[in-house]
Scaffold this active site. Structure first.
Site, mmCIF file in Angstrom:
data_model
loop_
_atom_site.group_PDB
_atom_site.id
_atom_site.type_symbol
_atom_site.label_atom_id
_atom_site.label_comp_id
_atom_site.label_asym_id
_atom_site.label_seq_id
_atom_site.Cartn_x
_atom_site.Cartn_y
_atom_site.Cartn_z
ATOM 1 C CE LYS A 35 -0.238 -0.149 5.013
ATOM 2 N NZ LYS A 35 -0.908 -0.783 6.155
ATOM 3 C CE1 TYR A 255 13.897 31.671 4.478
ATOM 4 C CE2 TYR A 255 13.994 29.301 4.073
ATOM 5 C CZ TYR A 255 13.841 30.609 3.610
ATOM 6 O OH TYR A 255 13.640 30.827 2.284
HETATM 7 C C1 LIG Z 1 0.019 -1.748 6.762
HETATM 8 C C2 LIG Z 1 -0.467 -3.042 7.280
HETATM 9 C C3 LIG Z 1 0.425 -4.113 7.490
HETATM 10 C C4 LIG Z 1 1.914 -3.983 7.363
HETATM 11 O O1 LIG Z 1 2.402 -3.356 8.508
HETATM 12 P P1 LIG Z 1 3.983 -3.165 8.761
HETATM 13 O O2 LIG Z 1 4.060 -2.602 10.112
HETATM 14 O O3 LIG Z 1 4.455 -2.213 7.714
HETATM 15 O O4 LIG Z 1 4.576 -4.513 8.609
HETATM 16 C C5 LIG Z 1 -0.119 -5.324 7.868
HETATM 17 N N1 LIG Z 1 -1.457 -5.469 8.049
HETATM 18 C C6 LIG Z 1 -2.331 -4.458 7.877
HETATM 19 C C7 LIG Z 1 -3.769 -4.676 8.105
HETATM 20 C C8 LIG Z 1 -1.854 -3.211 7.497
HETATM 21 O O5 LIG Z 1 -2.712 -2.191 7.346
#
Ligand SMILES: *Cc1c(COP(=O)(O)O)cnc(C)c1O
Length: 354
Positions: A35, A255
């Site tokens: 994702k 800045y």
């Molecule tokens: C994003 C996600 C993962 C992966 O999590 P990590 O901490 O990056 O390993 C696994 N399961 C679900 C439901 C997620 O939303």
């Protein structure tokens, strides 16, 4: 204008990190989480590379999954946010996607919608995170309702940890127990572990694991670094030195004139800033790798520049030398820590346009 900042993706490191997942997960099936544009690493590139190496891919929404299908990806794809209206459910059907069902009304919608073929679905239980997921009772009911439905090819059970990054947190064991109780009352394939749980909770491994951040080589655990966990960074963010200047004792840099030099010092200006995804909140002292040495960031991060104190470098730095913002050294987690955030955010943010 050619930008100096560049992102490189090392797919060999991805293979290595996948082997670390296997070391921990044994025979469990692997659902690689890609994702958020594969945590900034480029969703399609990562999907094409992983499709024959893992058992499924996971994305947040159907739109992402459709991009993968249209590019020819045939592997199983789980849609973590599932569907929130009938059109998305029909897309899951059309593109052979496996939605996560996390609210009870989705069960009724599933049963009412005409599908071309039976769906594989994932029922998500809320075992303590209180974000997405049905109660244990609802899961049992949903299971009964769907188990004999011709709309359904296969039901999997899943849940998600709220605090897996802190292995000592008591909620982890509670969530595990609730999940185990539920799983034992339903005979189905189950998935609980994200990266942190894969690395720290063997009892959470189950039939499927869902690694995300560890695949990309950042640490999922609050108190262990990626090298300590045997992970290799997949992304490197680099740029170049575009100016070198002297700063006298008592003079301020950048800045807000927030950083004042205590001694006569030498500064390199590096062409990277928050416009490129480097965190604006990185504090003075955040390490920047110039010619293999870690030098401290000084003053505020600008939109496309930062200043780095190279006084210790004995005039060995030249215009055009490369500066590494994160890769092996420093790790993205170190930079994130200095900026009050987590590696996940920096990776996703810098790689939005990858
Ligand atoms: C994003 C996600 C993962 C992966 O999590 P990590 O901490 O990056 O390993 C696994 N399961 C679900 C439901 C997620 O939303």
């Amino acid at each position: 204008m050619q930008r100096s900042a560049s992102v490189e993706i090392n797919l060999d490191a991805l293979t290595h990190n996948l082997s670390v997942v296997r070391e921990h997960a044994g025979d469990a099936n692997i659902m690689a989480v890609i994702k958020a544009n594969a945590y900034g690493h480029g969703m399609l590139k990562v999907a094409l590379y992983l499709e024959d190496k893992v058992d499924a891919l996971a994305v947040a929404c159907a739109e992402e999954a459709i991009v993968l299908r249209e590019a020819g990806i045939k592997t199983r794809i789980v849609v973590l946010q599932g569907f929130h209206h009938a059109d998305q459910l029909r897309q899951c059907d059309l593109f052979r996607l496996e939605p996560v069902c996390h609210q009870y009304w989705q069960i009724d919608l599933l049963l009412q919608t005409t599908l071309n073929q039976p769906l594989k679905i994932w029922l998500k239980a809320d075992t303590g995170m209180h974000r997405l997921g049905m109660s244990v009772e609802e899961i049992k009911q949903a299971f009964q309702k769907l188990n004999n439905s011709r709309q359904i090819e296969k039901i999997h059970l899943m849940s998600h940890f709220a605090n897996a990054d802190e292995p000592e947190n008591a909620l982890n064991q509670e969530q595990l127990k609730r999940f185990d109780d539920l799983q034992s009352s339903l005979s189905t394939e189950a998935s609980l572990a994200n990266s942190a749980a894969i690395m720290s909770m063997p009892a959470a491994i189950k039939d499927w694991v869902r690694p995300g951040v560890m695949l990309y080589g950042a640490s999922p655990l609050a108190n262990k670094s990626a090298p300590e966990l045997g992970l290799k960074p997949v992304m490197s963010l680099a740029s170049q030195v575009i100016a070198i200047t002297d700063v006298k004792a008592g003079e301020a840099v950048g800045y807000g004139s927030s950083w004042v030099s205590e001694t006569d010092s030498k500064m390199a200006v590096v062409a990277i800033g928050y416009g490129d995804g480097y965190p604006r909140h990185a504090t003075s002292g955040t390490p920047v790798n110039i010619n293999g040495r870690l030098c401290p960031l000084v003053g505020r991060v600008s939109m496309d520049m930062i200043c780095v104190d190279i006084s210790e470098m004995d005039d060995t730095v030249n215009i055009g030398d490369s500066a590494i913002l994160w890769a092996q050294k420093p790790a993205v987690d170190e930079v994130a820590h200095s900026a009050g955030t987590i590696g996940y955010e920096l990776l996703c943010h810098v790689g939005k346009d990858q």
